[in-house]
Design a protein around this motif. Sequence first.
Motif, PDB file in Angstrom:
ATOM      1  N   ARG A 107      46.669  12.172  54.187  1.00  0.00           N
ATOM      2  CA  ARG A 107      46.322  13.278  55.075  1.00  0.00           C
ATOM      3  C   ARG A 107      47.117  14.542  54.704  1.00  0.00           C
ATOM      4  NH1 ARG A 107      45.211  14.741  60.552  1.00  0.00           N
ATOM      5  NH2 ARG A 107      46.934  16.024  61.229  1.00  0.00           N
ATOM      6  N   ILE A 129      45.587  18.071  53.617  1.00  0.00           N
ATOM      7  CA  ILE A 129      45.935  19.314  54.330  1.00  0.00           C
ATOM      8  C   ILE A 129      46.464  20.357  53.342  1.00  0.00           C
ATOM      9  CG2 ILE A 129      47.584  20.329  55.969  1.00  0.00           C
ATOM     10  CD1 ILE A 129      47.269  17.791  57.641  1.00  0.00           C
ATOM     11  N   SER A 158      44.423  23.783  53.255  1.00  0.00           N
ATOM     12  CA  SER A 158      45.023  24.903  53.997  1.00  0.00           C
ATOM     13  C   SER A 158      44.833  26.264  53.326  1.00  0.00           C
ATOM     14  CB  SER A 158      46.507  24.653  54.242  1.00  0.00           C
ATOM     15  OG  SER A 158      46.656  23.527  55.025  1.00  0.00           O
ATOM     16  N   LEU A 187      41.665  27.784  54.305  1.00  0.00           N
ATOM     17  CA  LEU A 187      41.386  28.050  55.716  1.00  0.00           C
ATOM     18  C   LEU A 187      42.190  29.207  56.295  1.00  0.00           C
ATOM     19  CD1 LEU A 187      41.312  24.352  56.951  1.00  0.00           C
ATOM     20  CD2 LEU A 187      39.370  25.807  56.425  1.00  0.00           C
ATOM     21  N   PHE A 188      43.374  29.482  55.725  1.00  0.00           N
ATOM     22  CA  PHE A 188      44.224  30.471  56.390  1.00  0.00           C
ATOM     23  C   PHE A 188      43.672  31.877  56.240  1.00  0.00           C
ATOM     24  CE2 PHE A 188      46.028  31.057  52.180  1.00  0.00           C
ATOM     25  CZ  PHE A 188      46.452  32.369  52.170  1.00  0.00           C
ATOM     26  N   PRO A 231      39.968  32.768  55.267  1.00  0.00           N
ATOM     27  CA  PRO A 231      38.652  32.410  54.748  1.00  0.00           C
ATOM     28  C   PRO A 231      37.859  33.599  54.193  1.00  0.00           C
ATOM     29  CG  PRO A 231      38.673  32.329  57.130  1.00  0.00           C
ATOM     30  CD  PRO A 231      40.074  32.540  56.705  1.00  0.00           C
ATOM     31  N   GLU A 250      39.487  18.138  62.444  1.00  0.00           N
ATOM     32  CA  GLU A 250      40.621  18.730  63.158  1.00  0.00           C
ATOM     33  C   GLU A 250      40.644  20.246  62.971  1.00  0.00           C
ATOM     34  OE1 GLU A 250      45.039  17.462  62.806  1.00  0.00           O
ATOM     35  OE2 GLU A 250      43.737  15.776  63.282  1.00  0.00           O
ATOM     36  N   ASN A 280      40.170  23.437  65.794  1.00  0.00           N
ATOM     37  CA  ASN A 280      41.229  24.423  66.025  1.00  0.00           C
ATOM     38  C   ASN A 280      40.913  25.824  65.525  1.00  0.00           C
ATOM     39  OD1 ASN A 280      43.515  22.971  67.280  1.00  0.00           O
ATOM     40  ND2 ASN A 280      43.263  21.669  65.498  1.00  0.00           N
ATOM     41  N   LEU A 281      40.014  25.915  64.550  1.00  0.00           N
ATOM     42  CA  LEU A 281      39.748  27.226  63.963  1.00  0.00           C
ATOM     43  C   LEU A 281      38.284  27.596  64.131  1.00  0.00           C
ATOM     44  CD1 LEU A 281      41.740  26.666  60.679  1.00  0.00           C
ATOM     45  CD2 LEU A 281      42.433  28.125  62.576  1.00  0.00           C
ATOM     46  N   ASN A 339      50.155  19.890  65.914  1.00  0.00           N
ATOM     47  CA  ASN A 339      49.092  19.582  64.952  1.00  0.00           C
ATOM     48  C   ASN A 339      49.502  20.054  63.555  1.00  0.00           C
ATOM     49  OD1 ASN A 339      46.710  19.932  63.334  1.00  0.00           O
ATOM     50  ND2 ASN A 339      45.533  19.592  65.189  1.00  0.00           N
ATOM     51  N   ASP A 340      49.743  19.088  62.660  1.00  0.00           N
ATOM     52  CA  ASP A 340      50.288  19.458  61.348  1.00  0.00           C
ATOM     53  C   ASP A 340      49.301  20.283  60.519  1.00  0.00           C
ATOM     54  OD1 ASP A 340      48.659  17.292  61.164  1.00  0.00           O
ATOM     55  OD2 ASP A 340      49.894  16.148  59.767  1.00  0.00           O
ATOM     56  N   MET A 341      47.999  20.060  60.741  1.00  0.00           N
ATOM     57  CA  MET A 341      47.005  20.829  59.992  1.00  0.00           C
ATOM     58  C   MET A 341      47.078  22.312  60.387  1.00  0.00           C
ATOM     59  SD  MET A 341      43.874  22.189  59.465  1.00  0.00           S
ATOM     60  CE  MET A 341      43.460  22.233  61.188  1.00  0.00           C
ATOM     61  N   LEU A 342      47.119  22.538  61.695  1.00  0.00           N
ATOM     62  CA  LEU A 342      47.176  23.923  62.175  1.00  0.00           C
ATOM     63  C   LEU A 342      48.505  24.575  61.787  1.00  0.00           C
ATOM     64  CD1 LEU A 342      45.424  25.884  63.725  1.00  0.00           C
ATOM     65  CD2 LEU A 342      46.513  25.156  65.823  1.00  0.00           C
ATOM     66  N   ARG A 389      50.217  24.028  59.164  1.00  0.00           N
ATOM     67  CA  ARG A 389      50.185  24.394  57.746  1.00  0.00           C
ATOM     68  C   ARG A 389      49.365  25.676  57.547  1.00  0.00           C
ATOM     69  NH1 ARG A 389      52.763  24.050  53.751  1.00  0.00           N
ATOM     70  NH2 ARG A 389      52.289  22.927  51.854  1.00  0.00           N
ATOM     71  N   VAL A 390      48.231  25.758  58.239  1.00  0.00           N
ATOM     72  CA  VAL A 390      47.367  26.937  58.104  1.00  0.00           C
ATOM     73  C   VAL A 390      48.107  28.185  58.605  1.00  0.00           C
ATOM     74  CG1 VAL A 390      45.215  28.014  58.880  1.00  0.00           C
ATOM     75  CG2 VAL A 390      45.231  25.613  58.262  1.00  0.00           C
ATOM     76  N   PHE A 438      50.805  29.244  56.133  1.00  0.00           N
ATOM     77  CA  PHE A 438      50.205  29.953  54.997  1.00  0.00           C
ATOM     78  C   PHE A 438      49.852  31.382  55.386  1.00  0.00           C
ATOM     79  CE2 PHE A 438      49.203  25.984  52.629  1.00  0.00           C
ATOM     80  CZ  PHE A 438      49.559  26.429  51.366  1.00  0.00           C
ATOM     81  N   ALA A 492      42.008  32.735  62.242  1.00  0.00           N
ATOM     82  CA  ALA A 492      43.351  32.940  61.695  1.00  0.00           C
ATOM     83  C   ALA A 492      43.662  34.437  61.636  1.00  0.00           C
ATOM     84  CB  ALA A 492      43.451  32.317  60.306  1.00  0.00           C
TER      85      ALA A 492
END
Lengths: 495, 122
Positions: free
Chosen positions: A179, A183, A187, A190-191, A193, A226, A230-231, B11-14, B16-17, B20, B108
């Motif tokens: 995982r 990620i 990432s 996604l940060f 896009p 996930e 969240n996004l 939330n580790d995914m969020l 990380r985003v 970044f 973001a």
Amino acid sequence: MRINTNILVLLIGLIVGTNLSFITSTAETGIYVKGANNSNEIEVDSSTIQDGSESSNNGYDNRQVKLTVEKNDHLSTDSLKDDNNKIKHNDALKVFIPGGRITTETFRRLKEEESIWTRIPGFEYFLTFIERLSLGYRLLLFAGLFAFFFLMNIVFVALVVVITNWNKNRKEKWYTSTRRHVIDVLSPLLFNPDEVKTHDQELAEHTLEMLSKTKEKQVIIDVLMEARRNLTGNSISVLSEVYSNLHLDKVSKSDIKSFSWFRKVVGLRELSYLGEQLEVDGSILPKYINKRNQNVRLEAILGFLITRKEEPLVFLDYLNRPLTRWIQLSAYYTMYFNNVVPPLLGKYLKVENPQVVIWCLRLIAIYNQVEEVRAVTGCLVHNNERVRKAAVQTSLALENWRVKEMLKKRYRGELLDVKQEILKLVGHFVGEKDVDFLLTIIYEGTFTEVRESVRILYRMDEKVRADLLEADRLLLGRLAPFVSHVAEPLNQVII
Amino acid sequence: MKKTIIVAEDNDMLNRVLEFRLKSDGYNVKVFANGEEAIEFMQNNPFDMLITDLYMPMMNGMEVIQLVRETISGAVPIIAVSVTHEEDLVTRIFNIGANDFIVKPFRAGELSIRVKRLIEGS
């Protein structure tokens, strides 16, 4: 679940172990003395008897009979019987075997049928073997066996626990590292896009393609889901592209064909959030919207709400199954949390399913769709009383005072539940013209109707209160408890 | 000198985003998986902004905001992040001292703009 499995294994082990010990300990009849025959003789198993010597019978008073037997001897039971011809001391007959070994045997079989265990082919040989093994101390052997099985059970359960935990930790470790890897790869896409370059995305997808096993693909889907939760914005299209380019929809599609309903639910959810909209709500969701399992049905409905934001209630066109209260609530909250605003719902007030009509009436009230006042008014004369009740509530929520006179005319023919809602509506829009209507209810109505009418009249003005007191006088004080109830300041708060 | 932003999010995914994104915006970012770790860091180190999720293990976002306001800093900008946006909750968050509130799912870029506005404003 894991703890329950361990307890189950322990119980099964205990039962098996205990039973084995029990079987070997209760089936001892006939090891040495093979039982009675018609001639009242006891046959002694020669294999357990060494060369004989002296024999003595010291009588019955000490509840023991000592016999010394020769090899292949046949003992007469007469010597073991009392004057009434009953077997005496049959629980404590001792067969003395030269060489110092003494074995306790019961002689019940002289009177009873053979034990069921002795009918099993080879069982007697097994018991004989046991006897040899125990060197004559059978009880000790059984106790030892019991202890052995008991300890084996504990060891077995401990092993199961250790192996299960080890396996669980190993899987968790693998999942966490995979995982984290996914990620890290996703990432950067996604940060920001809006500025994702094609080659960055291709590189990320190429890296993720290395994860080719189904369970690895499931990890990627989990991370994508996930991120989807969240996004929002352009990140969603990046997620959908990755999902599609890596052919992850195949995993979700195999899930929805699974036998278990929860796999179906997971697959439907993944496809709804990440799949291609046209394919998902065009051909996949309609197949699952009338499934027998409510959870699958619900997920298909929620899928429509997610994918068809411009026309979220299109699922009502496909739905043949009941729209249960749970589904109604779930669908509403999904719309609420995903900022989905339903379109004008008037057309759904004409469908046959009353549950659908009631739900739409509630939504009309919640989303304040005043444009649908006419359609709501039509539901006031619906043939289903629950729909009529919901229609009155919605009319009140939409502040539609025009229906008051019509409802007053229909009041007498209505059921109590609907009458209560009508009284609430009349109370909300009450005027001088309603006083006679309410006074009539006071004279003729049920307890609930009278209480509601008194409450409305009492709150109007002094003149109406005087009418109320006059009515109380005519009713010989029957209204007094109602008046004091509504006059109570604490009750006035509750409206 | 780079401004330091603390991110408390389970939330580790969020995480990380956000890391970044904020690093690409030129900030120094410290990420924590729960409120307790974030508080421990903030008590011993200077920072310029806190972004906290409201629902976290060990110590939730409300407690974190309250603790920061009462014991660490009354002025540092705080952005609360949550999946729910009931009126009562939002009112409460602002009452205990948050400067901004953002609902999940969010863009973001939107968070980036809010961070910039608050940091420059402060």
